[in-house]
Scaffold this active site. Structure first.
Site, PDB file in Angstrom:
ATOM      1  N   ASP A 156     -26.206  25.727 -11.386  1.00 31.40           N
ATOM      2  CA  ASP A 156     -26.259  24.704 -12.436  1.00 31.40           C
ATOM      3  C   ASP A 156     -27.297  23.656 -12.066  1.00 31.40           C
ATOM      4  OD1 ASP A 156     -24.525  23.501 -10.525  1.00 31.40           O
ATOM      5  OD2 ASP A 156     -22.789  23.833 -11.785  1.00 31.40           O
TER       6      ASP A 156
ATOM      7  N   GLU B 235     -25.214  34.201  -5.736  1.00 31.09           N
ATOM      8  CA  GLU B 235     -24.548  32.978  -6.203  1.00 31.09           C
ATOM      9  C   GLU B 235     -23.734  33.293  -7.439  1.00 31.09           C
ATOM     10  OE1 GLU B 235     -23.543  30.161  -5.612  1.00 31.09           O
ATOM     11  OE2 GLU B 235     -25.065  28.692  -5.115  1.00 31.09           O
ATOM     12  N   ASP B 236     -22.569  32.673  -7.554  1.00 35.20           N
ATOM     13  CA  ASP B 236     -21.781  32.826  -8.766  1.00 35.20           C
ATOM     14  C   ASP B 236     -22.452  32.107  -9.925  1.00 35.20           C
ATOM     15  OD1 ASP B 236     -21.253  30.331  -7.627  1.00 35.20           O
ATOM     16  OD2 ASP B 236     -19.134  30.332  -8.141  1.00 35.20           O
TER      17      ASP B 236
ATOM     18  N   ARG C  17      -9.828  31.514 -10.050  1.00 38.03           N
ATOM     19  CA  ARG C  17     -10.842  32.445  -9.525  1.00 38.03           C
ATOM     20  C   ARG C  17     -10.489  33.909  -9.794  1.00 38.03           C
ATOM     21  NH1 ARG C  17     -14.364  29.733  -6.129  1.00 38.03           N
ATOM     22  NH2 ARG C  17     -13.520  27.993  -4.956  1.00 38.03           N
TER      23      ARG C  17
ATOM     24  N   GLY D 123     -17.165  30.867  -4.498  1.00 35.85           N
ATOM     25  CA  GLY D 123     -17.299  31.347  -5.861  1.00 35.85           C
ATOM     26  C   GLY D 123     -17.877  32.733  -6.038  1.00 35.85           C
TER      27      GLY D 123
ATOM     28  N   ASP E 117     -13.769  28.409 -10.056  1.00 37.89           N
ATOM     29  CA  ASP E 117     -12.455  27.781 -10.022  1.00 37.89           C
ATOM     30  C   ASP E 117     -12.459  26.363 -10.571  1.00 37.89           C
ATOM     31  OD1 ASP E 117     -11.920  25.832  -7.178  1.00 37.89           O
ATOM     32  OD2 ASP E 117     -13.867  26.667  -7.670  1.00 37.89           O
TER      33      ASP E 117
ATOM     34  N   LYS F 146     -27.032  27.747 -15.651  1.00 38.14           N
ATOM     35  CA  LYS F 146     -27.007  26.713 -16.689  1.00 38.14           C
ATOM     36  C   LYS F 146     -28.375  26.026 -16.730  1.00 38.14           C
ATOM     37  CE  LYS F 146     -22.135  25.436 -16.070  1.00 38.14           C
ATOM     38  NZ  LYS F 146     -21.254  24.311 -15.689  1.00 38.14           N
TER      39      LYS F 146
END
Length: 178
Positions: free
Chosen positions: A105, A101-102, A167, A47, A161, A133
């Site tokens: 969460d 990090e993308d 992506r 990601g 994705d 998040k």
């Protein structure tokens, strides 16, 4: 514009220009904070590849980048298991390390990966995430450089994705009707 990936439809959430502008600011902050330290960036695949690439273009100091593949998602849900499929080859002892990090969460992926990094005795270890998040966080993770705090919705694009698709979008989209 509505896009589709597999059986799901997504609507725009963050435009490409806004993402790029925020990434430039993150790069400036990191470059200022690490001016003489020659940090090692570790991008978590798959990601973060677009985020890492975009951020690294604007890093104005000497720095290195490496990649590791960790995964905990299947479809739109976390599996609860973190899988390492490509390992880290660089020694970290005494290095200033910045994780890329993308999205953070639940925090499970990083909570399982960070102890492995700390065992290698880096001089410092910071986390940079494009998205976070806060409502979904289940493991305490401190994000040192954050692009955007987002609601607990399924997002797609800019590296994120849905079962391998989506992506390649320069924008970030949110799932319509979860």
């Amino acid at each position: 514009m509505i896009i589709q990936a597999h059986d799901k439809k997504f609507k725009p959430y963050l435009e490409a220009e806004l993402i790029t502008e925020r990434i430039k600011k993150l790069a400036d902050e990191i470059s200022t904070d690490y001016g003489d330290k020659k940090p090692l960036f570790i991008a978590i695949l798959n990601g973060s590849f677009m985020f890492a690439s975009e951020l690294f273009k604007y890093i104005s100091i000497e720095a290195e980048i490496s990649f590791i593949k960790l995964a905990s998602y299947k479809g739109t849900k976390s599996t609860g298991n973190v899988i390492t499929s490509i390992g880290l080859d660089e020694p970290l002892k005494g290095r200033h390390v910045i994780i890329l990090e993308d999205i953070v969460d639940t925090g499970k992926t990083l909570s399982q990966f960070l102890p492995q990094l700390f065992d290698q005795q880096p001089a410092s270890l910071k986390i940079t995430a494009l998205l976070h998040k806060p409502e979904a966080l289940q493991h305490p993770i401190k994000i040192d450089y954050l692009g955007f705090a987002v609601p607990n919705k399924f997002l797609l694009g800019f590296g994120l994705d849905y079962d391998g698709l989506g992506r390649n979008s320069a924008c970030i989209y949110e799932l319509i009707d979860g």
